[in-house]
Write a protein that holds these residues in place. Structure first.
Motif, PDB file in Angstrom:
ATOM      1  N   THR A   1     -34.051  -4.154 -28.525  1.00  0.00           N
ATOM      2  CA  THR A   1     -33.831  -5.322 -29.358  1.00  0.00           C
ATOM      3  C   THR A   1     -35.130  -5.799 -30.003  1.00  0.00           C
ATOM      4  O   THR A   1     -35.138  -6.224 -31.161  1.00  0.00           O
ATOM      5  N   ILE A   2     -36.238  -5.705 -29.304  1.00  0.00           N
ATOM      6  CA  ILE A   2     -37.502  -6.241 -29.791  1.00  0.00           C
ATOM      7  C   ILE A   2     -38.299  -5.215 -30.593  1.00  0.00           C
ATOM      8  O   ILE A   2     -39.032  -5.585 -31.521  1.00  0.00           O
ATOM      9  N   ASP A   3     -38.156  -3.943 -30.292  1.00  0.00           N
ATOM     10  CA  ASP A   3     -38.997  -2.900 -30.892  1.00  0.00           C
ATOM     11  C   ASP A   3     -38.871  -2.873 -32.414  1.00  0.00           C
ATOM     12  O   ASP A   3     -37.809  -3.124 -32.970  1.00  0.00           O
ATOM     13  N   ASN A   4     -39.977  -2.531 -33.079  1.00  0.00           N
ATOM     14  CA  ASN A   4     -39.989  -2.529 -34.541  1.00  0.00           C
ATOM     15  C   ASN A   4     -39.934  -1.114 -35.114  1.00  0.00           C
ATOM     16  O   ASN A   4     -40.507  -0.853 -36.159  1.00  0.00           O
TER      17      ASN A   4
ATOM     18  N   GLN B   1     -27.425  -7.693 -34.818  1.00  0.00           N
ATOM     19  CA  GLN B   1     -28.382  -8.546 -34.121  1.00  0.00           C
ATOM     20  C   GLN B   1     -27.688  -9.362 -33.031  1.00  0.00           C
ATOM     21  O   GLN B   1     -28.168  -9.432 -31.899  1.00  0.00           O
ATOM     22  N   ALA B   2     -26.561  -9.954 -33.379  1.00  0.00           N
ATOM     23  CA  ALA B   2     -25.843 -10.794 -32.418  1.00  0.00           C
ATOM     24  C   ALA B   2     -25.336  -9.988 -31.228  1.00  0.00           C
ATOM     25  O   ALA B   2     -25.449 -10.434 -30.077  1.00  0.00           O
ATOM     26  N   THR B   3     -24.786  -8.810 -31.477  1.00  0.00           N
ATOM     27  CA  THR B   3     -24.256  -8.023 -30.366  1.00  0.00           C
ATOM     28  C   THR B   3     -25.363  -7.451 -29.484  1.00  0.00           C
ATOM     29  O   THR B   3     -25.169  -7.309 -28.275  1.00  0.00           O
ATOM     30  N   MET B   4     -26.513  -7.138 -30.054  1.00  0.00           N
ATOM     31  CA  MET B   4     -27.634  -6.668 -29.227  1.00  0.00           C
ATOM     32  C   MET B   4     -28.131  -7.789 -28.318  1.00  0.00           C
ATOM     33  O   MET B   4     -28.429  -7.562 -27.144  1.00  0.00           O
ATOM     34  N   ILE B   5     -28.221  -8.994 -28.854  1.00  0.00           N
ATOM     35  CA  ILE B   5     -28.654 -10.126 -28.034  1.00  0.00           C
ATOM     36  C   ILE B   5     -27.607 -10.420 -26.959  1.00  0.00           C
ATOM     37  O   ILE B   5     -27.944 -10.646 -25.788  1.00  0.00           O
ATOM     38  N   LEU B   6     -26.330 -10.394 -27.333  1.00  0.00           N
ATOM     39  CA  LEU B   6     -25.262 -10.628 -26.360  1.00  0.00           C
ATOM     40  C   LEU B   6     -25.260  -9.557 -25.275  1.00  0.00           C
ATOM     41  O   LEU B   6     -25.073  -9.855 -24.090  1.00  0.00           O
ATOM     42  N   SER B   7     -25.490  -8.324 -25.656  1.00  0.00           N
ATOM     43  CA  SER B   7     -25.541  -7.232 -24.695  1.00  0.00           C
ATOM     44  C   SER B   7     -26.679  -7.427 -23.696  1.00  0.00           C
ATOM     45  O   SER B   7     -26.506  -7.215 -22.490  1.00  0.00           O
ATOM     46  N   THR B   8     -27.832  -7.862 -24.180  1.00  0.00           N
ATOM     47  CA  THR B   8     -28.970  -8.101 -23.299  1.00  0.00           C
ATOM     48  C   THR B   8     -28.687  -9.248 -22.344  1.00  0.00           C
ATOM     49  O   THR B   8     -28.982  -9.158 -21.145  1.00  0.00           O
ATOM     50  N   ILE B   9     -28.092 -10.314 -22.846  1.00  0.00           N
ATOM     51  CA  ILE B   9     -27.760 -11.458 -21.993  1.00  0.00           C
ATOM     52  C   ILE B   9     -26.735 -11.065 -20.927  1.00  0.00           C
ATOM     53  O   ILE B   9     -26.884 -11.410 -19.749  1.00  0.00           O
ATOM     54  N   LEU B  10     -25.698 -10.341 -21.331  1.00  0.00           N
ATOM     55  CA  LEU B  10     -24.676  -9.914 -20.369  1.00  0.00           C
ATOM     56  C   LEU B  10     -25.245  -8.985 -19.310  1.00  0.00           C
ATOM     57  O   LEU B  10     -24.861  -9.052 -18.130  1.00  0.00           O
TER      58      LEU B  10
END
Length: 113
Positions: free
Chosen positions: A23-26, A65-74
């Motif tokens: 999620t963070i990598d560029n 973006q939203a699903t990657m953040i949600l995946s990390t939180i879950l």
């Protein structure tokens, strides 16, 4: 049984770390003179622009973006619930809630065809 639990803990930590890095990598898409990630588009390694509404396909990228953040939180929630269940469940009971949350995390990460 302890070896199995150690592997499950290692799996949770590894999957959370990989999700954070992804999620963070560029460097999602790297070419000779550019690189693109979820948050920026850089040309000539100096001219970087933030991803915004002017970009073609912005709604799709915003969904990713939203699903990657949600995946990390879950994934992090599944690890914490696993640790709670590890000490709260009786021996021999199953980690069903942890499994469901981890599967939801995987599904959020792989929703695009």
């Amino acid at each position: 049984m302890l070896v199995l639990l150690a592997f499950i803990i290692l799996f949770h930590i590894t999957s959370a770390a990989l999700l954070f890095i992804a999620t963070i990598d560029n460097a999602w898409w790297v070419g000779d003179e550019f690189f693109v990630d979820l948050w920026r588009i850089c040309v000539n390694n100096t001219n970087c622009t933030e991803v915004n509404e002017s970009l073609n396909g912005y709604p799709t990228l915003q969904a990713v973006q939203a699903t990657m953040i949600l995946s990390t939180i879950l994934c992090c929630m599944a690890f914490l619930i696993f640790l709670l269940q590890l000490f709260r469940l009786k021996q021999g009971e199953r980690f069903v809630l942890t499994s469901i949350i981890q599967l939801m995390s995987c599904k959020c990460d792989n929703w695009l065809p």
